[in-house]
Design an enzyme around this catalytic site. Structure first.
Site, PDB file in Angstrom:
ATOM      1  N   ASP A  98      87.268  47.617  46.244  1.00 21.82           N
ATOM      2  CA  ASP A  98      87.834  46.733  47.267  1.00 21.82           C
ATOM      3  C   ASP A  98      88.712  47.578  48.178  1.00 21.82           C
ATOM      4  O   ASP A  98      89.066  48.720  47.863  1.00 21.82           O
ATOM      5  CB  ASP A  98      88.657  45.624  46.603  1.00 21.82           C
ATOM      6  CG  ASP A  98      89.272  44.664  47.625  1.00 21.82           C
ATOM      7  OD1 ASP A  98      88.568  44.273  48.570  1.00 21.82           O
ATOM      8  OD2 ASP A  98      90.468  44.327  47.497  1.00 21.82           O
ATOM      9  N   SER A  99      89.111  46.987  49.287  1.00 21.01           N
ATOM     10  CA  SER A  99      90.012  47.677  50.211  1.00 21.01           C
ATOM     11  C   SER A  99      91.418  47.818  49.631  1.00 21.01           C
ATOM     12  O   SER A  99      92.237  48.568  50.172  1.00 21.01           O
ATOM     13  CB  SER A  99      90.082  46.913  51.538  1.00 21.01           C
ATOM     14  OG  SER A  99      90.531  45.586  51.307  1.00 21.01           O
ATOM     15  N   TYR A 134      90.645  46.277  55.557  1.00 23.27           N
ATOM     16  CA  TYR A 134      89.353  46.552  56.178  1.00 23.27           C
ATOM     17  C   TYR A 134      89.018  45.516  57.257  1.00 23.27           C
ATOM     18  O   TYR A 134      88.183  45.766  58.121  1.00 23.27           O
ATOM     19  CB  TYR A 134      88.231  46.512  55.134  1.00 23.27           C
ATOM     20  CG  TYR A 134      88.101  47.744  54.272  1.00 23.27           C
ATOM     21  CD1 TYR A 134      89.076  48.752  54.261  1.00 23.27           C
ATOM     22  CD2 TYR A 134      86.991  47.903  53.447  1.00 23.27           C
ATOM     23  CE1 TYR A 134      88.938  49.868  53.456  1.00 23.27           C
ATOM     24  CE2 TYR A 134      86.849  49.018  52.645  1.00 23.27           C
ATOM     25  CZ  TYR A 134      87.818  49.998  52.638  1.00 23.27           C
ATOM     26  OH  TYR A 134      87.677  51.104  51.831  1.00 23.27           O
ATOM     27  N   GLY A 135      89.648  44.354  57.174  1.00 27.32           N
ATOM     28  CA  GLY A 135      89.291  43.235  58.045  1.00 27.32           C
ATOM     29  C   GLY A 135      89.478  43.493  59.527  1.00 27.32           C
ATOM     30  O   GLY A 135      88.870  42.824  60.360  1.00 27.32           O
ATOM     31  N   CYS A 166      84.803  43.051  48.020  1.00 24.20           N
ATOM     32  CA  CYS A 166      85.512  42.954  49.293  1.00 24.20           C
ATOM     33  C   CYS A 166      84.585  42.217  50.247  1.00 24.20           C
ATOM     34  O   CYS A 166      83.439  42.639  50.448  1.00 24.20           O
ATOM     35  CB  CYS A 166      85.821  44.362  49.816  1.00 24.20           C
ATOM     36  SG  CYS A 166      86.436  44.427  51.514  1.00 24.20           S
ATOM     37  N   ASN A 167      85.048  41.106  50.785  1.00 26.75           N
ATOM     38  CA  ASN A 167      84.198  40.315  51.680  1.00 26.75           C
ATOM     39  C   ASN A 167      83.821  41.092  52.930  1.00 26.75           C
ATOM     40  O   ASN A 167      82.685  41.031  53.392  1.00 26.75           O
ATOM     41  CB  ASN A 167      84.904  39.009  52.057  1.00 26.75           C
ATOM     42  CG  ASN A 167      84.805  37.958  50.979  1.00 26.75           C
ATOM     43  OD1 ASN A 167      83.918  37.124  50.991  1.00 26.75           O
ATOM     44  ND2 ASN A 167      85.710  38.008  50.018  1.00 26.75           N
ATOM     45  N   THR A 168      84.770  41.834  53.495  1.00 25.24           N
ATOM     46  CA  THR A 168      84.502  42.582  54.722  1.00 25.24           C
ATOM     47  C   THR A 168      83.436  43.648  54.479  1.00 25.24           C
ATOM     48  O   THR A 168      82.472  43.775  55.240  1.00 25.24           O
ATOM     49  CB  THR A 168      85.791  43.230  55.258  1.00 25.24           C
ATOM     50  OG1 THR A 168      86.770  42.204  55.489  1.00 25.24           O
ATOM     51  CG2 THR A 168      85.529  43.963  56.560  1.00 25.24           C
ATOM     52  N   GLU A 186     100.020  40.105  48.868  1.00 28.01           N
ATOM     53  CA  GLU A 186     100.450  41.392  48.328  1.00 28.01           C
ATOM     54  C   GLU A 186     101.974  41.471  48.191  1.00 28.01           C
ATOM     55  O   GLU A 186     102.496  42.230  47.383  1.00 28.01           O
ATOM     56  CB  GLU A 186      99.905  42.535  49.196  1.00 28.01           C
ATOM     57  CG  GLU A 186      98.386  42.578  49.157  1.00 28.01           C
ATOM     58  CD  GLU A 186      97.807  43.926  49.527  1.00 28.01           C
ATOM     59  OE1 GLU A 186      98.580  44.861  49.824  1.00 28.01           O
ATOM     60  OE2 GLU A 186      96.567  44.040  49.511  1.00 28.01           O
ATOM     61  N   CYS A 189      87.893  35.685  51.036  1.00 32.46           N
ATOM     62  CA  CYS A 189      88.580  36.971  50.911  1.00 32.46           C
ATOM     63  C   CYS A 189      89.057  37.041  49.471  1.00 32.46           C
ATOM     64  O   CYS A 189      89.536  36.033  48.930  1.00 32.46           O
ATOM     65  CB  CYS A 189      89.766  37.057  51.873  1.00 32.46           C
ATOM     66  SG  CYS A 189      90.807  38.518  51.622  1.00 32.46           S
ATOM     67  N   THR A 190      88.928  38.205  48.851  1.00 29.63           N
ATOM     68  CA  THR A 190      89.226  38.282  47.417  1.00 29.63           C
ATOM     69  C   THR A 190      90.705  38.087  47.088  1.00 29.63           C
ATOM     70  O   THR A 190      91.048  37.861  45.933  1.00 29.63           O
ATOM     71  CB  THR A 190      88.734  39.624  46.831  1.00 29.63           C
ATOM     72  OG1 THR A 190      89.179  40.695  47.671  1.00 29.63           O
ATOM     73  CG2 THR A 190      87.222  39.648  46.747  1.00 29.63           C
ATOM     74  N   HIS A 191      91.576  38.157  48.089  1.00 26.09           N
ATOM     75  CA  HIS A 191      92.990  37.839  47.852  1.00 26.09           C
ATOM     76  C   HIS A 191      93.203  36.323  47.665  1.00 26.09           C
ATOM     77  O   HIS A 191      94.145  35.907  46.995  1.00 26.09           O
ATOM     78  CB  HIS A 191      93.849  38.283  49.038  1.00 26.09           C
ATOM     79  CG  HIS A 191      94.130  39.748  49.085  1.00 26.09           C
ATOM     80  ND1 HIS A 191      93.183  40.678  49.436  1.00 26.09           N
ATOM     81  CD2 HIS A 191      95.271  40.458  48.842  1.00 26.09           C
ATOM     82  CE1 HIS A 191      93.732  41.889  49.410  1.00 26.09           C
ATOM     83  NE2 HIS A 191      94.986  41.786  49.053  1.00 26.09           N
TER      84      HIS A 191
END
Length: 273
Positions: A13-14, A45-46, A76-78, A155, A187-189
């Site tokens: 992931d980013s 990355y977005g 990571c979705n992006t 974060e 988004c994974t967050h």
């Protein structure tokens, strides 16, 4: 083949968001080993171009190949939206992303054919969720909403802070005004905001968590390729974590959300790959 079965799954992931995918893999595939890489030096990355995301993803995949992984999950979705198809053509390791599993479940979930999508600007702009969903059913409407402030808030650990709730209300308002009945956490967050988001959207809206759906898709992939770890022997350190920067912050965050005590995180220079 036995050696390949015992090999770890590569997850990247980013940054720290992909830990929600790693968490679902740990829960649903407890015998599997994991090598996780978080690109904490170059997050997010977005806001990056497609070319840059592809370059970063190639470097990470090269690193994961040095760890002898048997499959790779782009958590990571992006990167799933912008780089996955390019990378898939370049390697002979099975690789999956987080977009397709979540999109397919959302298409099956909606009752009124109105799906909301929240994610980074790059994920929403790519229209990949929309493309996959409308392949399942062309009549489904997908309404995207970029939520760039969610990642730094997660974060920072402000999961239920009044500031986060107020920002979420603003982001969700245009979607709720269009009568969505399904919302993809693109988004994974975002699964870490799930309980707060659920309260705001109400019972009439079903939340789709692509992290969980990706773990289930990985399970199917490993069975199909005959790569499932038999899980007979216990391993002291089944999960290994690598980052490109700020290993202490990463480890602290990982220990706050994973069902596993992360003892060590190693920083590497990803630009060397």
């Amino acid at each position: 083949m036995n050696q390949r079965k015992d090999a770890p799954i590569g997850v990247f992931d980013s940054g720290v968001g992909g830990l929600t995918v790693a968490r679902e893999i740990m829960r649903n595939l407890p015998h599997e080993r994991i090598v996780y890489f978080g690109d904490t030096a170059r997050v997010p990355y977005g806001s990056k171009s497609k070319e840059t995301v592809i370059r970063y993803s190639r470097q990470i995949v090269r690193f994961l190949q040095t760890q002898n992984v048997k499959a790779i999950v782009v958590a990571c979705n992006t990167a799933s939206a912008l780089a996955l198809e390019t990378i898939r053509e370049e390697i002979d390791i099975p690789i999956i992303g987080v977009v397709k599993p979540g999109a397919k479940v959302a298409a099956l979930t909606t009752r009124n054919k109105k799906i909301g999508l929240i994610g980074t600007r790059a994920t929403v702009k790519s229209c990949l969720y929309k493309t996959i969903i409308q392949k399942e059913d062309p009549q489904i409407q997908v309404i995207g909403q970029a939520c760039p402030l969610f990642v730094p808030l997660v974060e920072e650990g402000w999961l239920k802070d009044p500031v986060t709730i107020e920002i979420a209300k603003r982001y969700l308002e245009p979607l709720l005004c269009q009568d969505i009945d399904t919302l993809i956490l693109g988004c994974t967050h975002y699964p870490l905001l799930r309980s707060m988001l659920k309260t705001l959207v109400g019972e009439q809206v079903t939340l789709v968590n692509p992290a969980y759906e990706t773990a289930k898709e990985l399970e199917r992939l490993l069975k199909r390729e005959h790569l499932e770890h038999e899980g007979e022997e216990e391993e002291e350190f089944p999960y290994r974590f690598f980052v490109s920067d700020e290993e202490e912050h990463f480890q602290e965050f990982a220990n706050s959300i994973l069902p596993y005590d992360v003892k060590m995180t190693k920083q590497i220079n990803i630009e060397e790959y």
